[in-house]
Scaffold this motif. Sequence first.
Motif, mmCIF file in Angstrom:
data_model
loop_
_atom_site.group_PDB
_atom_site.id
_atom_site.type_symbol
_atom_site.label_atom_id
_atom_site.label_comp_id
_atom_site.label_asym_id
_atom_site.label_seq_id
_atom_site.Cartn_x
_atom_site.Cartn_y
_atom_site.Cartn_z
ATOM 1 N N ALA A 1 0.832 -1.207 0.000
ATOM 2 C CA ALA A 1 0.000 0.000 0.000
ATOM 3 C C ALA A 1 0.865 1.255 0.000
ATOM 4 C CB ALA A 1 -0.923 -0.013 1.214
ATOM 5 N N LEU A 2 1.930 1.256 0.792
ATOM 6 C CA LEU A 2 2.824 2.417 0.820
ATOM 7 C C LEU A 2 3.552 2.599 -0.499
ATOM 8 C CD1 LEU A 2 4.385 1.998 4.395
ATOM 9 C CD2 LEU A 2 2.650 3.645 3.680
ATOM 10 N N ARG A 3 3.821 1.502 -1.194
ATOM 11 C CA ARG A 3 4.537 1.575 -2.477
ATOM 12 C C ARG A 3 3.730 2.329 -3.521
ATOM 13 N NH1 ARG A 3 5.380 -1.906 -7.068
ATOM 14 N NH2 ARG A 3 3.720 -3.271 -6.320
ATOM 15 N N ALA A 4 2.399 2.329 -3.399
ATOM 16 C CA ALA A 4 1.549 3.001 -4.382
ATOM 17 C C ALA A 4 1.502 4.515 -4.187
ATOM 18 C CB ALA A 4 0.136 2.425 -4.322
ATOM 19 N N ILE A 5 2.065 5.027 -3.100
ATOM 20 C CA ILE A 5 2.023 6.468 -2.847
ATOM 21 C C ILE A 5 3.038 7.161 -3.756
ATOM 22 C CG2 ILE A 5 2.410 8.263 -1.109
ATOM 23 C CD1 ILE A 5 1.604 6.229 1.012
ATOM 24 N N PRO A 6 2.660 8.203 -4.488
ATOM 25 C CA PRO A 6 3.617 8.913 -5.359
ATOM 26 C C PRO A 6 4.738 9.556 -4.540
ATOM 27 C CG PRO A 6 1.343 9.500 -5.897
ATOM 28 C CD PRO A 6 1.292 8.721 -4.625
ATOM 29 N N SER A 7 5.890 9.701 -5.180
ATOM 30 C CA SER A 7 7.054 10.223 -4.468
ATOM 31 C C SER A 7 6.820 11.629 -3.939
ATOM 32 C CB SER A 7 8.274 10.208 -5.390
ATOM 33 O OG SER A 7 8.040 11.014 -6.530
ATOM 34 N N LEU A 8 6.161 12.486 -4.725
ATOM 35 C CA LEU A 8 5.947 13.864 -4.282
ATOM 36 C C LEU A 8 4.985 13.961 -3.109
ATOM 37 C CD1 LEU A 8 5.812 15.781 -7.685
ATOM 38 C CD2 LEU A 8 7.669 15.733 -6.014
ATOM 39 N N ALA A 9 4.170 12.904 -2.894
ATOM 40 C CA ALA A 9 3.250 12.942 -1.764
ATOM 41 C C ALA A 9 3.977 12.848 -0.430
ATOM 42 C CB ALA A 9 2.235 11.804 -1.885
ATOM 43 N N TRP A 10 5.206 12.288 -0.445
ATOM 44 C CA TRP A 10 5.977 12.194 0.794
ATOM 45 C C TRP A 10 6.623 13.531 1.167
ATOM 46 C CZ3 TRP A 10 5.563 7.902 3.622
ATOM 47 C CH2 TRP A 10 5.214 6.706 2.991
ATOM 48 N N VAL A 11 6.760 14.431 0.203
ATOM 49 C CA VAL A 11 7.532 15.656 0.427
ATOM 50 C C VAL A 11 6.955 16.503 1.557
ATOM 51 C CG1 VAL A 11 8.275 17.832 -0.606
ATOM 52 C CG2 VAL A 11 8.488 15.697 -1.893
ATOM 53 N N PRO A 12 5.656 16.883 1.552
ATOM 54 C CA PRO A 12 5.159 17.721 2.656
ATOM 55 C C PRO A 12 5.224 17.029 4.013
ATOM 56 C CG PRO A 12 3.360 16.989 1.248
ATOM 57 C CD PRO A 12 4.612 16.630 0.544
ATOM 58 N N LEU A 13 5.046 15.695 4.016
ATOM 59 C CA LEU A 13 5.103 14.973 5.282
ATOM 60 C C LEU A 13 6.519 14.980 5.851
ATOM 61 C CD1 LEU A 13 3.380 13.299 7.242
ATOM 62 C CD2 LEU A 13 4.056 11.269 5.962
ATOM 63 N N PHE A 14 7.515 14.747 4.999
ATOM 64 C CA PHE A 14 8.899 14.755 5.476
ATOM 65 C C PHE A 14 9.358 16.152 5.878
ATOM 66 C CE2 PHE A 14 10.144 10.674 2.989
ATOM 67 C CZ PHE A 14 9.585 9.916 4.008
ATOM 68 N N ILE A 15 8.860 17.173 5.194
ATOM 69 C CA ILE A 15 9.177 18.540 5.605
ATOM 70 C C ILE A 15 8.603 18.816 6.994
ATOM 71 C CG2 ILE A 15 8.721 20.976 5.112
ATOM 72 C CD1 ILE A 15 8.890 20.347 2.171
ATOM 73 N N LEU A 16 7.370 18.357 7.233
ATOM 74 C CA LEU A 16 6.735 18.563 8.530
ATOM 75 C C LEU A 16 7.452 17.803 9.634
ATOM 76 C CD1 LEU A 16 4.287 19.830 10.022
ATOM 77 C CD2 LEU A 16 3.036 17.718 9.523
ATOM 78 N N TRP A 17 7.859 16.567 9.343
ATOM 79 C CA TRP A 17 8.512 15.747 10.359
ATOM 80 C C TRP A 17 9.985 16.094 10.550
ATOM 81 C CZ3 TRP A 17 6.500 10.184 8.787
ATOM 82 C CH2 TRP A 17 5.168 10.066 9.173
ATOM 83 N N LEU A 18 10.705 16.271 9.442
ATOM 84 C CA LEU A 18 12.167 16.324 9.491
ATOM 85 C C LEU A 18 12.762 17.672 9.111
ATOM 86 C CD1 LEU A 18 12.740 12.889 7.702
ATOM 87 C CD2 LEU A 18 12.710 13.316 10.166
ATOM 88 N N GLY A 19 11.905 18.626 8.722
ATOM 89 C CA GLY A 19 12.417 19.931 8.327
ATOM 90 C C GLY A 19 12.828 19.931 6.864
ATOM 91 N N ILE A 20 13.430 21.050 6.437
ATOM 92 C CA ILE A 20 13.785 21.218 5.031
ATOM 93 C C ILE A 20 15.261 20.933 4.770
ATOM 94 C CG2 ILE A 20 11.955 22.912 4.669
ATOM 95 C CD1 ILE A 20 14.125 25.081 4.792
ATOM 96 N N PHE A 21 15.962 20.424 5.768
ATOM 97 C CA PHE A 21 17.400 20.235 5.603
ATOM 98 C C PHE A 21 17.691 18.823 5.097
ATOM 99 C CE2 PHE A 21 16.851 23.587 8.807
ATOM 100 C CZ PHE A 21 17.447 24.632 8.112
ATOM 101 N N GLU A 22 18.911 18.346 5.287
ATOM 102 C CA GLU A 22 19.382 17.130 4.637
ATOM 103 C C GLU A 22 18.611 15.881 5.048
ATOM 104 O OE1 GLU A 22 21.764 16.973 2.156
ATOM 105 O OE2 GLU A 22 21.401 19.121 2.265
#
Length: 281
Positions: free
Chosen positions: A122-143
């Motif tokens: 199920a997670l594999r079907a999520i588009p790559s760009l859909a992870w971007v806002p979630l990772f920014i929220l969790w991990l910030g905009i850095f490396e």
Amino acid sequence: MISDAPVLQKSSEPAESAAAPSRVARYARPVLGLLLPLILALGWELVVWSGWSNGRLVPPPSRVFATIMDLARSGELIHHIGATLWRVGLGFAFGVVAGTLLGAISGYWSLARRLLDPTVQALRAIPSLAWVPLFILWLGIFETSKIALIAVGVFFPVYLGVMGAILSVDRKIVEVGRTFRLSGPAMIRRILLPAVLPAYVVSLRVGLGLGWMFVVAAELIGASEGLGYLLLDGQQLGKPAQILAAIVIFAILGKLTDWLIEVGAAPFLRWQDAFGRAKGA
């Protein structure tokens, strides 16, 4: 004794003559792979030079090469390449470790496969760009967010490759191991690992290719360096030659890293008596 010397000399001549064509074929294969891109580049250069196109939106290879040289002379190119390689390397390492461990567990243990595999698919079907806002929220905009996004892209093909390879191991080979009373670690080392290795190498190459694709999305997360930043900068400033230069460098780096995996895995796959190896492919 005297009559044997010419016989030995004649017998060595076919071996030497057979070795020479093999050396020529080994060096000719990479050159053959460059033939198609060189023909396409030369063809487009001739189209622009003859005036059939002004080359404004799709610059000719000479202009792209000049842009690459300008970036190299200014030092920007090495800086951007280094940043991208660092992100792809770390993301690839984390994705390979996670995908290998979970794929091996799911392939070897049926209960774990029933628990893990539906969620992973199920997670594999999520588009790559859909992870971007979630990772920014969790991990910030850095490396950290960029590396995590690349690791996600690498994880899924490695997981599927390892699990599928284990599940496709011939049952008769496993029964032979049980007949010889191999222990669990010995069964993995002597039977499962050699059987899984070819598919595992393919999954690594696929994962690396996705890592290079995901790094572009990762470098859109507030990046100020990297080849993805060069792409975005070229778009915003209207520099199609810079965009194509970044694409060409992505292609070169992707092919070189894929070749490194292929060369590194070759000593472990010499036992294969496969069709492609027999033909020298």
